[in-house]
Design a protein around this motif. Structure first.
Motif, PDB file in Angstrom:
ATOM      1  N   UNK A   1       0.843  -1.201   0.000  1.00  9.91           N
ATOM      2  CA  UNK A   1       0.000   0.000   0.000  1.00  9.91           C
ATOM      3  C   UNK A   1       0.874   1.245   0.000  1.00  9.91           C
ATOM      4  N   UNK A   2       0.313   2.343  -0.489  1.00  9.43           N
ATOM      5  CA  UNK A   2       0.984   3.648  -0.473  1.00  9.43           C
ATOM      6  C   UNK A   2       0.074   4.637   0.236  1.00  9.43           C
ATOM      7  N   UNK A   3       0.619   5.372   1.180  1.00  4.36           N
ATOM      8  CA  UNK A   3      -0.166   6.347   1.930  1.00  4.36           C
ATOM      9  C   UNK A   3       0.628   7.651   2.094  1.00  4.36           C
ATOM     10  N   UNK A   4       0.150   8.743   1.491  1.00  5.58           N
ATOM     11  CA  UNK A   4      -1.042   8.835   0.647  1.00  5.58           C
ATOM     12  C   UNK A   4      -0.746   8.317  -0.762  1.00  5.58           C
ATOM     13  N   UNK A   5      -1.810   8.019  -1.493  1.00  5.99           N
ATOM     14  CA  UNK A   5      -1.595   7.508  -2.846  1.00  5.99           C
ATOM     15  C   UNK A   5      -1.687   8.595  -3.913  1.00  5.99           C
ATOM     16  N   UNK A   6      -1.890   9.855  -3.477  1.00  2.41           N
ATOM     17  CA  UNK A   6      -1.879  10.991  -4.397  1.00  2.41           C
ATOM     18  C   UNK A   6      -1.170  12.145  -3.706  1.00  2.41           C
ATOM     19  N   UNK A   7      -0.108  12.653  -4.331  1.00  4.96           N
ATOM     20  CA  UNK A   7       0.698  13.708  -3.721  1.00  4.96           C
ATOM     21  C   UNK A   7       1.017  14.776  -4.762  1.00  4.96           C
ATOM     22  N   UNK A   8       1.400  15.954  -4.271  1.00  3.11           N
ATOM     23  CA  UNK A   8       1.907  16.990  -5.154  1.00  3.11           C
ATOM     24  C   UNK A   8       3.409  16.779  -5.348  1.00  3.11           C
ATOM     25  N   UNK A   9       3.904  17.235  -6.472  1.00  5.33           N
ATOM     26  CA  UNK A   9       5.326  17.079  -6.772  1.00  5.33           C
ATOM     27  C   UNK A   9       6.159  17.698  -5.663  1.00  5.33           C
TER      28      UNK A   9
ATOM     29  N   UNK B   1       4.481   7.032   1.834  1.00  3.00           N
ATOM     30  CA  UNK B   1       5.082   5.901   2.551  1.00  3.00           C
ATOM     31  C   UNK B   1       4.546   4.595   1.981  1.00  3.00           C
ATOM     32  N   UNK B   2       5.466   3.753   1.474  1.00  2.00           N
ATOM     33  CA  UNK B   2       5.108   2.405   1.019  1.00  2.00           C
ATOM     34  C   UNK B   2       5.164   1.458   2.221  1.00  2.00           C
ATOM     35  N   UNK B   3       4.131   0.620   2.371  1.00  2.00           N
ATOM     36  CA  UNK B   3       4.091  -0.374   3.442  1.00  2.00           C
ATOM     37  C   UNK B   3       3.751  -1.723   2.824  1.00  2.00           C
ATOM     38  N   UNK B   4       4.531  -2.745   3.192  1.00  2.00           N
ATOM     39  CA  UNK B   4       4.294  -4.069   2.618  1.00  2.00           C
ATOM     40  C   UNK B   4       4.372  -5.152   3.700  1.00  2.00           C
ATOM     41  N   UNK B   5       3.735  -6.284   3.413  1.00  2.00           N
ATOM     42  CA  UNK B   5       3.772  -7.439   4.319  1.00  2.00           C
ATOM     43  C   UNK B   5       3.667  -8.707   3.475  1.00  2.00           C
ATOM     44  N   UNK B   6       4.495  -9.708   3.813  1.00  2.00           N
ATOM     45  CA  UNK B   6       4.480 -10.983   3.095  1.00  2.00           C
ATOM     46  C   UNK B   6       4.588 -12.124   4.089  1.00  2.00           C
ATOM     47  N   UNK B   7       4.163 -13.310   3.645  1.00  2.00           N
ATOM     48  CA  UNK B   7       4.368 -14.544   4.415  1.00  2.00           C
ATOM     49  C   UNK B   7       4.856 -15.630   3.461  1.00  2.00           C
ATOM     50  N   UNK B   8       5.549 -16.620   4.039  1.00  2.00           N
ATOM     51  CA  UNK B   8       6.016 -17.800   3.279  1.00  2.00           C
ATOM     52  C   UNK B   8       6.902 -17.400   2.095  1.00  2.00           C
ATOM     53  N   UNK B   9       7.641 -16.313   2.249  1.00  2.00           N
ATOM     54  CA  UNK B   9       8.510 -15.847   1.163  1.00  2.00           C
ATOM     55  C   UNK B   9       9.945 -15.766   1.662  1.00  2.00           C
TER      56      UNK B   9
END
Length: 244
Positions: free
Chosen positions: A47-55, A60-68
């Motif tokens: 996910x990206x928060x926020x997903x719309x920004x001004x130049x 902030x990118x946030x990720x989560x994985x399992x079994x990798x």
């Protein structure tokens, strides 16, 4: 002899039955164990928060994985199984995550839209040059039947000089005015002398003569129409006018 042969035959059958019975009592071999379950498939979220920004702004990118065992994000590279990272993209970007493990590969994406910052608001409009002229430039007043610039008016003259020097593009007209006493012809001449006296004072202060025009109205355009000394004083003046 036949009985003996018969006995042998019966003995052979009996032994055969005993052997078959013994064989039937042997243990049956157990079935082979089932195969182990396949490795669990990886899971992944991004996910990206926020997903719309001004130049120029960040997300902030946030990720989560399992079994990798191998996790990477395009444009960033290898990352931990879970985490977050602040980024400042210069253009709209789709981030792609790949999580690989023994059970296969799982992917996830997050889109960040980058917009141009709005232009700054225009500066607040200040007063125009003509408005500044009206606020700053003062008329020069004269004694009765006089056209010499009196000492009490020197401060006004110096203030006018300072403004005109700071605004070199401004041109002016000096109107000579008189009170209602005296003939029209006399007051036209007196008004002309008063306008010229103010012009000379400004030129002596450093204002170019070609920026100044003079005209006399005598007593024809009074500022005040009451017949008393206070009103007459208002009319005995050199009036400075902004030229557009």
């Amino acid at each position: 002899m036949k009985q003996k042969r018969l006995k042998w035959i019966m003995l052979i059958f009996a032994l055969g039955g005993i052997m078959m019975l013994g064989a039937s009592k042997k243990k049956v071999a157990p079935p082979p164990p089932p195969p182990p379950p396949p490795p669990a498939a990886p899971t992944a979220s991004l996910t990206a928060n926020p997903d719309s920004i001004e130049k120029g702004q960040s997300t902030t990118l946030t990720w989560a994985t399992t079994n990798a065992t191998d996790v990477s994000i395009d444009g960033i590279g290898a990352v931990q199984a879970s985490g977050s990272q602040q980024l400042t993209p210069t253009e709209s970007t789709t981030y792609h995550l790949a999580a690989k493990g023994a059970g296969g590969t799982q992917e996830a994406t997050a889109r960040v839209t980058v917009t141009e910052a709005p232009p700054p608001p225009p500066p607040a409009a200040g007063p125009s040059e003509e408005e500044l002229f009206s606020e700053s430039v003062k008329d020069v007043y004269f004694d009765y039947d006089k056209y010499d610039v009196r000492a009490t008016e020197q401060a006004a003259v110096q203030g006018d000089v300072a403004f005109l020097q700071q605004h070199a593009g401004v041109h002016i007209t000096i109107e000579g005015h008189c009170d209602s006493r005296g003939s029209t012809e006399y007051n036209l001449a007196l008004g002309d002398n008063r306008a010229s006296a103010v012009k000379n004072a400004l030129v002596q202060g450093g204002v170019a003569a070609d920026r100044i025009r003079t005209i006399s109205y005598g007593k024809e355009r009074p500022f005040c129409r009451d017949e008393n000394e206070q009103c007459w004083q208002q009319n005995r003046r050199g009036h400075l006018v902004y030229e557009k």
